[in-house]
Design an enzyme around this catalytic site. Structure first.
Site, short mmCIF file in Angstrom:
data_model
loop_
_atom_site.label_atom_id
_atom_site.label_comp_id
_atom_site.label_asym_id
_atom_site.label_seq_id
_atom_site.Cartn_x
_atom_site.Cartn_y
_atom_site.Cartn_z
CG ASP A 67 -0.23 -0.40 2.49
OD1 ASP A 67 0.68 -0.44 2.51
OD2 ASP A 67 -0.85 -0.93 3.60
CG ASN A 136 -9.00 -1.26 11.54
OD1 ASN A 136 -8.03 -2.07 11.07
ND2 ASN A 136 -9.42 -0.30 10.78
CG HIS A 138 -6.03 -2.34 8.51
ND1 HIS A 138 -6.12 -0.81 8.57
CD2 HIS A 138 -4.77 -2.50 8.58
CE1 HIS A 138 -4.79 -0.40 9.34
NE2 HIS A 138 -4.07 -1.51 9.24
CD GLU A 143 -8.59 1.19 7.41
OE1 GLU A 143 -8.65 0.29 8.05
OE2 GLU A 143 -7.69 2.37 7.58
C1 GLP Z 1 -0.31 0.05 8.84
C2 GLP Z 1 -0.15 -0.95 7.19
C3 GLP Z 1 -0.47 -2.24 7.56
C4 GLP Z 1 0.04 -2.81 8.79
C5 GLP Z 1 -0.88 -2.09 9.99
C6 GLP Z 1 -0.25 -2.41 11.30
O1 GLP Z 1 -0.78 1.06 8.60
N1 GLP Z 1 -0.81 -0.05 6.13
O2 GLP Z 1 0.22 -3.03 6.26
O3 GLP Z 1 0.01 -4.08 8.81
O4 GLP Z 1 -1.24 -0.70 9.30
O5 GLP Z 1 0.67 -1.39 11.66
P1 GLP Z 1 1.91 -1.75 12.64
O6 GLP Z 1 2.51 -2.94 12.07
O7 GLP Z 1 2.45 -0.67 12.71
O8 GLP Z 1 1.10 -2.12 14.00
#
Ligand code: GLP
Length: 265
Positions: A67, A136, A138, A143
């Site tokens: 992403d 959440n 995702h 989302e």
């Molecule tokens: C982010 C990314 C995801 C990631 C998630 C968790 O914003 N777009 O690919 O897995 O949210 O983030 P983190 O690993 O920093 O908790």
């Protein structure tokens, strides 16, 4: 779905890296699906150790990021293009020309998404997708209520996600409102999936995506349909798994011919 519960984040990093290395072993030009966020940083650290020891060569590997924020300058330190370059491409000795991130600055975003899907297909599909999970539920930036049939497209970030990611920006208002993300169907097409999660903040999401109903309310639950997905979590992230003891038993009794051992400490 295979669920492995390990004592701490270091153990998660060492096993997940071993699983990724195993998935690309023997492939001259492997294709990696790359996640950003803090969750996979330990996995990248351990993969780097493998590369530096000569046990793994990713110089001919391709990579596709999950992403990117829309509208963020590419040289902004929090653009995922910049993060993938500094956290993944450079440390793992990958060829920058073979690593792509969705183009969140394109004039024609729909076309950029279409071309991204075409590039993944032209590379032969993703051999192993590395994933984190949002609080959440995702995966990527899919989302809650994302379609299970979705491909790379524009999404609006959830308030929870913008709040969670505000720590990377100078102020919460600076967090972009939109992103481009591989879709859930894109992620599901990867041949192997390795999802990592650490810490209590992920316990509900892990409980829901692993043991809850398959529901777009918790988008990662679509991985229950993947034929080769492994979820590697530490004890804190496993806190809401009703069947955690069963997962530990399965892991302890896994036949030797099926086992991938964690990298040594
Ligand atoms: C982010 C990314 C995801 C990631 C998630 C968790 O914003 N777009 O690919 O897995 O949210 O983030 P983190 O690993 O920093 O908790």
């Amino acid at each position: 779905m295979e669920i492995v519960v390990l004592p701490d984040p270091d153990s998660v990093a060492r096993l997940s890296a071993a699983l990724v290395a195993d998935a690309v072993r023997g492939k001259a030009e492997p294709v990696l699906g790359l996640a950003t966020g803090s969750s996979p940083l330990g996995t990248y650290r351990e993969l780097r150790r493998l590369v530096e020891s000569g046990a793994l060569d990713l110089s001919r590997a391709s990579g596709f990021a999950l992403d990117e924020y829309v509208g963020i300058p590419e040289d902004h330190p929090q653009s995922y293009a910049a993060v993938i370059r500094s956290e993944v491409v450079e440390p793992l000795g990958m060829d920058p020309a073979r690593v792509r991130v969705p183009d969140g600055r394109a004039d024609d975003l729909e076309r950029a998404c279409r071309e991204y899907e075409e590039a993944i297909a032209a590379a032969g599909g993703v051999d192993v997708q590395i994933l984190g999970v949002g609080a959440n539920g995702h995966i990527g930036f899919n989302e809650p209520t994302s379609s299970f049939g979705s491909r790379t497209r524009i999404k609006t970030l959830a308030e929870r996600t913008r709040a969670d990611n505000a720590r990377f920006f100078d102020s919460p208002d600076e967090v972009p409102t939109h992103c481009l993300t591989q879709g859930l169907a894109t992620i599901l097409a990867a041949r192997r999936v390795v999802l990592v999660a650490q810490g209590a903040a992920k316990a509900t999401a892990i409980g829901q995506i692993v043991e809850g109903p398959v529901s777009a309310r918790w988008p990662g639950s679509i991985l229950q349909h993947h034929p080769a997905a492994t979820v590697v979590v530490d004890e804190a992230a496993a806190a809401e798994l009703e069947l955690a003891d069963y997962y530990r038993f399965v892991w302890e009794h896994k036949p030797s011919w099926q086992r991938v051992e964690p990298l040594p400490a």
